[in-house]
Enzyme design. Structure first.
Site, PDB file in Angstrom:
ATOM      1  N   HIS A  15       3.505 -54.778   1.688  1.00 56.59           N
ATOM      2  CA  HIS A  15       2.718 -55.212   2.840  1.00 56.59           C
ATOM      3  C   HIS A  15       1.857 -54.045   3.333  1.00 56.59           C
ATOM      4  CE1 HIS A  15       5.529 -58.737   4.193  1.00 56.59           C
ATOM      5  NE2 HIS A  15       5.258 -58.774   2.892  1.00 56.59           N
ATOM      6  N   GLU A  52       1.540 -52.731   6.225  1.00 54.03           N
ATOM      7  CA  GLU A  52       2.263 -51.778   7.065  1.00 54.03           C
ATOM      8  C   GLU A  52       3.088 -50.810   6.236  1.00 54.03           C
ATOM      9  OE1 GLU A  52       2.657 -55.811   9.314  1.00 54.03           O
ATOM     10  OE2 GLU A  52       2.340 -55.118   7.263  1.00 54.03           O
ATOM     11  N   CYS A  80       6.116 -58.401  10.193  1.00 51.54           N
ATOM     12  CA  CYS A  80       7.288 -59.225   9.880  1.00 51.54           C
ATOM     13  C   CYS A  80       8.554 -58.393  10.152  1.00 51.54           C
ATOM     14  CB  CYS A  80       7.233 -59.674   8.420  1.00 51.54           C
ATOM     15  SG  CYS A  80       7.491 -58.327   7.230  1.00 51.54           S
ATOM     16  N   CYS A 137       8.772 -55.166   7.891  1.00 55.67           N
ATOM     17  CA  CYS A 137       7.883 -54.087   8.319  1.00 55.67           C
ATOM     18  C   CYS A 137       8.332 -53.508   9.663  1.00 55.67           C
ATOM     19  CB  CYS A 137       6.443 -54.587   8.386  1.00 55.67           C
ATOM     20  SG  CYS A 137       5.792 -55.005   6.751  1.00 55.67           S
TER      21      CYS A 137
END
Length: 149
Positions: free
Chosen positions: A56, A58, A86, A89
């Site tokens: 992701h 992040e 999420c 993260c």
């Protein structure tokens, strides 16, 4: 004199990263990490390219910022991300001890605030910065994805 380096300025930079992800066929989420008005990490989703569900924006940004700083803690740093983090993260952000998280669009199903994910006690979180722009990019991506299938 007004500071030109505000949350909107840096969210625009995160949106540029999201556009890059979009162009690569990735879910268009972008992130930047800032310390003292300086961008030290830029990232976007790479889950398709890397065939890695953990890639992701992040997570990529955390790694890049840690490498830049030469340490695992991101104290005095701010993450700007186009979509609410999420749980995964948010967990990584907890361990990084990041000082501030600023996100654009809210993730009503998987977002860390919806799921009551615990952040570091010293982490401030702000949502809704350029939410409409971030949301429209995500919607456009998924509409196009559906039309291709």
């Amino acid at each position: 004199m007004e500071n030109p380096f505000d949350d909107t300025y840096f969210m625009k930079k995160a949106l540029q990263e999201a556009e890059t992800a979009y162009e690569k066929g990735e879910i268009p989420v972008g992130a930047v990490i800032v310390i003292e008005n300086r961008i030290i990490a830029r990232a976007h989703n790479l889950t398709e390219l890397l065939v890695d569900v953990t890639a992701h924006a992040e997570m990529q940004a955390i790694t890049a910022a840690s490498n830049f700083l030469g340490g695992k803690y991101l104290q005095n740093c701010t993450l700007y991300v186009t979509l609410e983090p999420c749980q995964m993260c948010a967990g990584a952000l907890y361990w990084s001890q990041i000082s501030k998280i600023v996100y654009g669009a809210k993730d009503e199903e998987r977002g860390c605030t919806t799921l009551n994910t615990k952040l570091h006690p010293k982490t401030e979180i702000i949502g809704g910065i350029m939410a409409e722009e971030a949301s429209q990019l995500l919607k456009r991506f998924f509409i196009e994805k559906r039309n291709l299938n």
